[in-house]
Design a protein around this motif. Structure first.
Motif, PDB file in Angstrom:
ATOM      1  N   GLU A  31     -61.676 -24.092  22.519  1.00 57.45           N
ATOM      2  CA  GLU A  31     -62.936 -24.483  23.124  1.00 57.45           C
ATOM      3  C   GLU A  31     -62.741 -24.845  24.677  1.00 57.45           C
ATOM      4  O   GLU A  31     -63.457 -24.417  25.399  1.00 57.45           O
ATOM      5  N   ARG A  32     -61.497 -25.057  25.117  1.00 60.46           N
ATOM      6  CA  ARG A  32     -61.035 -24.949  26.574  1.00 60.46           C
ATOM      7  C   ARG A  32     -61.095 -23.663  27.009  1.00 60.46           C
ATOM      8  O   ARG A  32     -61.790 -23.541  28.190  1.00 60.46           O
ATOM      9  N   MET A  58     -73.162 -29.527  33.434  1.00 56.25           N
ATOM     10  CA  MET A  58     -72.484 -29.559  32.458  1.00 56.25           C
ATOM     11  C   MET A  58     -71.731 -31.047  31.897  1.00 56.25           C
ATOM     12  O   MET A  58     -71.753 -30.878  30.861  1.00 56.25           O
ATOM     13  N   ARG A  59     -71.493 -31.755  32.999  1.00 52.62           N
ATOM     14  CA  ARG A  59     -70.865 -32.949  32.871  1.00 52.62           C
ATOM     15  C   ARG A  59     -71.628 -33.944  32.281  1.00 52.62           C
ATOM     16  O   ARG A  59     -71.379 -34.966  31.496  1.00 52.62           O
ATOM     17  N   PRO A  69     -62.113 -30.310  32.238  1.00 50.23           N
ATOM     18  CA  PRO A  69     -61.075 -30.712  33.041  1.00 50.23           C
ATOM     19  C   PRO A  69     -61.246 -32.151  33.479  1.00 50.23           C
ATOM     20  O   PRO A  69     -62.481 -32.451  33.886  1.00 50.23           O
ATOM     21  N   LYS A  70     -60.420 -33.153  33.413  1.00 51.16           N
ATOM     22  CA  LYS A  70     -60.540 -34.442  33.818  1.00 51.16           C
ATOM     23  C   LYS A  70     -60.272 -34.445  35.236  1.00 51.16           C
ATOM     24  O   LYS A  70     -59.271 -33.729  35.835  1.00 51.16           O
ATOM     25  N   ILE A  71     -61.239 -34.610  36.333  1.00 54.48           N
ATOM     26  CA  ILE A  71     -61.006 -34.785  37.638  1.00 54.48           C
ATOM     27  C   ILE A  71     -60.816 -36.067  38.234  1.00 54.48           C
ATOM     28  O   ILE A  71     -61.505 -37.088  37.918  1.00 54.48           O
ATOM     29  N   ALA A  77     -61.611 -31.803  44.155  1.00 52.31           N
ATOM     30  CA  ALA A  77     -61.522 -30.702  43.288  1.00 52.31           C
ATOM     31  C   ALA A  77     -62.643 -30.581  42.359  1.00 52.31           C
ATOM     32  O   ALA A  77     -63.425 -31.391  42.247  1.00 52.31           O
ATOM     33  N   THR A  78     -62.770 -29.303  41.850  1.00 47.67           N
ATOM     34  CA  THR A  78     -63.768 -29.043  40.846  1.00 47.67           C
ATOM     35  C   THR A  78     -63.135 -28.313  39.618  1.00 47.67           C
ATOM     36  O   THR A  78     -62.018 -28.208  39.731  1.00 47.67           O
ATOM     37  N   MET A  79     -63.939 -28.154  38.393  1.00 50.76           N
ATOM     38  CA  MET A  79     -63.128 -27.571  37.473  1.00 50.76           C
ATOM     39  C   MET A  79     -62.669 -26.157  37.625  1.00 50.76           C
ATOM     40  O   MET A  79     -61.957 -25.623  37.039  1.00 50.76           O
ATOM     41  N   PHE A  80     -63.335 -25.613  38.609  1.00 50.75           N
ATOM     42  CA  PHE A  80     -62.987 -24.367  39.022  1.00 50.75           C
ATOM     43  C   PHE A  80     -61.339 -24.115  39.635  1.00 50.75           C
ATOM     44  O   PHE A  80     -60.985 -23.079  39.866  1.00 50.75           O
ATOM     45  N   GLU A  81     -60.949 -25.470  40.138  1.00 49.34           N
ATOM     46  CA  GLU A  81     -59.450 -25.256  40.348  1.00 49.34           C
ATOM     47  C   GLU A  81     -58.513 -25.202  39.315  1.00 49.34           C
ATOM     48  O   GLU A  81     -57.263 -25.322  39.239  1.00 49.34           O
TER      49      GLU A  81
END
Length: 89
Positions: A31-32, A58-59, A69-71, A77-81
């Motif tokens: 899934e990830r 999406m969140r 991802p937990k930020i 930061a974003t999920m793109f990092e």
């Protein structure tokens, strides 16, 4: 062609049978990887502000809940990092 890009990215992230050890990937790991590939295949075409908007959507979408991802609070930061490592985290 985001769908072709997503498929190629996913194929590169899922270990080949001969490369895998005896451990099977979990459902959560798959899934990830899927979330990562979809977000990057779409996000690659977007400006930074638009990436933030799609991540926010999406969140917050009530129709589905994704294991993103937990930020940390206060982070820029974003999920793109983030990426999915060999442990599926």
């Amino acid at each position: 062609m985001p769908s072709i890009q997503a498929c190629k990215l996913m194929a590169g992230l899922i270990p080949k049978r001969e490369e895998k050890d005896t451990t099977q990937l979990t459902r959560e790991h798959y899934e990830r990887i899927y979330i990562f590939t979809v977000m990057w295949s779409v996000g690659a075409y977007l400006e930074l502000d638009d990436r933030a908007k799609i991540e926010e959507y999406m969140r917050s979408a009530e129709d589905f809940k994704l294991d993103m991802p937990k930020i940390p609070d206060g982070s820029e930061a974003t999920m793109f990092e983030y990426l999915v490592d060999e442990k599926g985290e």
